[in-house]
Each structure stands twice: as structure tokens, then as C-alpha cells.
Write an enzyme that holds these catalytic residues in place. Structure first.
Site, PDB file in Angstrom:
ATOM      1  N   LYS A  91     -20.528  70.976 138.919  1.00  0.00           N
ATOM      2  CA  LYS A  91     -20.725  70.365 137.553  1.00  0.00           C
ATOM      3  C   LYS A  91     -20.669  71.021 136.362  1.00  0.00           C
ATOM      4  O   LYS A  91     -20.767  72.482 136.631  1.00  0.00           O
ATOM      5  CB  LYS A  91     -22.246  69.856 137.573  1.00  0.00           C
ATOM      6  CG  LYS A  91     -22.447  68.803 136.602  1.00  0.00           C
ATOM      7  CD  LYS A  91     -22.523  67.305 137.150  1.00  0.00           C
ATOM      8  CE  LYS A  91     -22.458  66.132 136.153  1.00  0.00           C
ATOM      9  NZ  LYS A  91     -22.681  64.964 136.802  1.00  0.00           N
ATOM     10  N   GLY A 145     -32.286  52.894 129.577  1.00  0.00           N
ATOM     11  CA  GLY A 145     -30.721  53.247 129.223  1.00  0.00           C
ATOM     12  C   GLY A 145     -29.805  52.364 129.297  1.00  0.00           C
ATOM     13  O   GLY A 145     -29.593  51.726 130.539  1.00  0.00           O
ATOM     14  N   GLY A 160     -26.449  52.396 128.617  1.00  0.00           N
ATOM     15  CA  GLY A 160     -25.192  53.104 128.423  1.00  0.00           C
ATOM     16  C   GLY A 160     -24.136  52.408 129.390  1.00  0.00           C
ATOM     17  O   GLY A 160     -24.377  51.301 129.577  1.00  0.00           O
ATOM     18  N   VAL A 191     -23.248  52.591 132.394  1.00  0.00           N
ATOM     19  CA  VAL A 191     -23.686  52.113 133.623  1.00  0.00           C
ATOM     20  C   VAL A 191     -24.725  50.925 133.225  1.00  0.00           C
ATOM     21  O   VAL A 191     -24.855  49.940 134.068  1.00  0.00           O
ATOM     22  CB  VAL A 191     -24.127  53.293 134.513  1.00  0.00           C
ATOM     23  CG1 VAL A 191     -24.549  52.536 135.887  1.00  0.00           C
ATOM     24  CG2 VAL A 191     -23.128  54.440 134.541  1.00  0.00           C
TER      25      VAL A 191
END
Ligand code: NAD
Length: 364
Positions: free
Chosen positions: A82, A182, A184, A186
Site C-alpha cells: 500500500k 460514507g 463515496g 463505493v
């Protein structure tokens, strides 16, 4: 770097961490390579305003380790890595910055493969790609699978259905109350799928525009971000950032299921034990959110990218979650431990194969 970082590296057997700096361009970034046992370390490039440099390093480490397990458990022959860029994606992102990051990634010669993540977009990946070939998520016109968020959303909903079956004996989500954190790329798609399945959804996001859009598009209720945990719901669905299941939030939860697409949902493993103690069914994050990965790495399979095959494999996340439940019951261990065991058994099996000769990881 302070001692806890090295403790973490030793404890979880990290291969390496690279600190990247470009003073002229203003790049400060971390590339964490957890494991390359199954293949090149792969994972998204996150851009975020971290409270400290150590917070950025620890985030990269936690996320990289999650990727190792995600690929192994999802049956994908890639290792875990990552990268994070320290900065505000709305103010500090530029072509020069992304290209500088691309050059940093290129210097690793394929040991790390990047992709989009929180704070970066597919277009950003195209910019990174101009400096390095080692980019997995790319737009379709650049030879990639395109937008992977629908696959991530679908996979997470499949995970939620498997949890529903365990909790209530049926995978149906119709009539279930869901608190979705959330909205966003997704989370907004998961919202559409939940509404279509007949679920009653309560949403929260720190971005008021996204909340407004959701309210206009669907018959949903919105609450303040801090109030989302304590809603009277059946399912808590995290689609924002990590570490949202912690000492502070667990006592507030009324849900019977925690399932979403956020990475590193548990602040610490002991919070997984606490969910278990309270009888809350948890869809282990790195399997629940592996849909996008399963989808876009399909292009490394025989015959190249085949969207239908890729989506069929994304739907199998339901069975993967069931496998975790089976291991948890068999070995009498918490869900997060069972998912890790599933991944570790696979890495171990592959290492045995390697003893006989390096497997061809170009196709799997
Ligand atoms: P995104 O940046 O598009 O969405 C995150 C959303 O969360 C934003 O709308 C943001 O405003 C909101 N948010 C941040 N803090 C919040 C808070 N405290 N309360 C409520 N909302 C908050 O990111 P995304 O791509 O949708 O990813 C969401 C999560 O899923 C991340 O944890 C990411 O790592 C994980 N994930 C994403 C993918 C993918 O395909 N994009 C794949 C696997 C995992």
C-alpha cells in the site's frame, strides 16, 4: 521513526517500508510492502491529510498487511502492499506530484503495483501510469478494467447477505434497517443496491453534498456522522475510513451485523473479539471488500479480462464469507482469526508449491 513502527514490522513480518521525498515537488509518501509470497505487493495509493507522519506510516502498514490477506483469501496470486501520499487531495494533488510518485513506484521495479484508493482517482492512475507500468487499476481506454467500485460494492453486499443468512437464516435484505457510513464511490453504489433490495437505509457522510445527493436520489434518512453508530438498525455498514469499530463505538452499536467495504474496520483485533462476545456477526473487511480486486485482477487470468467471469467471481464472496464462518465454527475462533487462517493456509500451500518450483503467476 519511533519504536512502535519497527515493532509492527517485526511482529507482522513486513518486507520493507520506503519513505519517499521530493522536496521541490512537495511529495511526502510511504510505500509499505508487506509480503511478496504470492506475487508482487499490490494495493492502492491513498492521499490523505494525516495528523502526523507516524499516522501516515502506520496507515500504510495496516493497509498493506490487509492486502496480503485480501489477495490470499480471495484466491488472487498477488502480495500485499500500500502507498500513501501525505496531503489534501483537493488542494495538494497535481500532475507533477502524481508523476513524482509514479517514478518512486517505478524504482521498485515491479515489487509494488499501485491502484486507486481514497483520495485518488482512475484518472490519477493514468497519470501515475505515464511514469510506471506498475499500475493495476486503470481506465478501460488504458487497458484496465475501468471503474472497480461497482464490483467492490456488489462484493460487500454479497458479504452482507451471507451475514444475514447466519444471523437470521435468510440472505434477504428486504425490510432490514441499515446504517450506512460514507457515501463515496463505493458507499453510494452500495446504497443503490440496498435500496433496490428493499432495505431501509439511514446514511451519514461528512460531505454534505453527498448526503444531499443521496436524499434527492433515494427515499433514505440522513443523520449526523457521529450519530450513525447508535441508530436502531439491523446492520451497521461502514463505507468510509478504517478503525470505526473501537472502544468508543462498540457500546453504541445496536446492529446485529457489521458489514461494509471500508478497509481495516476493527481498530484492534480485540474489537473483533468484543463484537463476537456481543453476538454481532462481522463480515471480515478484507474479504468483504475484495470485489474490486477480484474484478480488476481478472485481466491477469487466462484469456485476458472477461467481465462476466470477473463478476461471477465477485458474487462468490458470499461463499468466501460462509467459508470463514465454517472455519470459525470448526476451530472455535473469532471471524477475523478464521479469515486470516483461510489466507494463511493458502500462502502456506503456495509456499509448498514454490518448493517444487516457482509457480507461473502470469496466469492463475
Ligand atoms: P471515497 O473517498 O470515495 O469515500 C469515502 C467517503 O467517506 C467520502 O464520501 C467521505 O466524505 C466519507 N467520510 C470520511 N470520513 C467520514 C466520517 N467520519 N463519517 C462519515 N463519512 C465519512 O472512498 P471509496 O473508494 O468509496 O472507499 C470507501 C472505503 O472502502 C475505504 O475505506 C476504502 O479503503 C475501501 N475500499 C474501497 C475500494 C474501492 O473499490 N474503491 C475497494 C476496497 C476497499
Amino acid at each position: 521513526m519511533s519504536a512502535p513502527v519497527f515493532d509492527y514490522l517485526r511482529r507482522y513480518r513486513f518486507k520493507k517500508v520506503v519513505l519517499c521525498n521530493d522536496t521541490e515537488i512537495g511529495l511526502r509518501a510511504v510505500i509499505a510492502i508487506h509480503s511478496t509470497a504470492l506475487g508482487p505487493a499490490t494495493g492502492g495509493l491513498r492521499m490523505w491529510t494525516y495528523p502526523s507522519e507516524e499516522a501516515a506510516i502506520m496507515d500504510a502498514l495496516r493497509l498493506a498487511r490487509g492486502m496480503t490477506y485480501k489477495y490470499a483469501a480471495a484466491g488472487v496470486n498477488l502480495g500485499g502492499g500500500k502507498a500513501v501520499i501525505i496531503g489534501d487531495p483537493r488542494k495538494d494533488k497535481s500532475e507533477a506530484l502524481l508523476r513524482a510518485m509514479g517514478r518512486m513506484i517505478d524504482q521498485l521495479g515491479g515489487e509494488y503495483i499501485t491502484g486507486e484508493d481514497v483520495g485518488t482517482t482512475l484518472e490519477d492512475m493514468e497519470t501515475v501510469y505515464s511514469e510506471t507500468d506498475h499500475v493495476v487499476t486503470l481506465p478501460e481506454h488504458a487497458g484496465g478494467a475501468g471503474d472497480i467500485s461497482p464490483a467492490t460494492a456488489l462484493g460487500s453486499i454479497q458479504a452482507m447477505r451471507a451475514c444475514a443468512e447466519r444471523a437470521w437464516g435468510t440472505p434477504e435484505l428486504g425490510g432490514k434497517r441499515v446504517a450506512l457510513q460514507g457515501l463515496g464511490v463505493v458507499g453510494s453504489k452500495a446504497l443503490g443496491m440496498l435500496v433496490e433490495a428493499g432495505a431501509e437505509v439511514i446514511v451519514a457522510d461528512i460531505d454534505e453534498e453527498k448526503v444531499e445527493k443521496a436524499l434527492q436520489e433515494f427515499q433514505v434518512k440522513a443523520v449526523d456522522p457521529e450519530d450513525i453508530y447508535a441508530q436502531e438498525v439491523d446492520i451497521f455498514a461502514p463505507y468510509a475510513l478504517g478503525a470505526v469499530i473501537n472502544d468508543d463505538t462498540i457500546p453504541r452499536l445496536k446492529a446485529k451485523i457489521v458489514a461494509g467495504a471500508a478497509n481495516n474496520i476493527l481498530a484492534e483485533e480485540r474489537h473483533g473479539d468484543e463484537l463476537e462476545r456481543r453476538g454481532i456477526v462481522y463480515a471480515v473487511d478484507f474479504v468483504a471488500n475484495s470485489g474490486g480486486t477480484v474484478f480488476d485482477t481478472d485481466r491477469y487470468r487466462k484469456g485476458g479480462f472477461q467481465p462476466e467471469r470477473a463478476m461471477a467471481n465477485v458474487r462468490r464472496i458470499f461463499e468466501r464469507i460462509e467459508e470463514i464462518f465454517a472455519i470459525a465454527d470448526r476451530d472455535r475462533i473469532p471471524y477475523y482469526g478464521a479469515a486470516e487462517r483461510l489466507a494463511e493456509e493458502r500462502i502456506e500451500a503456495m509456499n509448498k508449491v514454490r518448493l517444487l518450483g516457482r509457480p507461473d503467476t502470469a496466469h492463475y
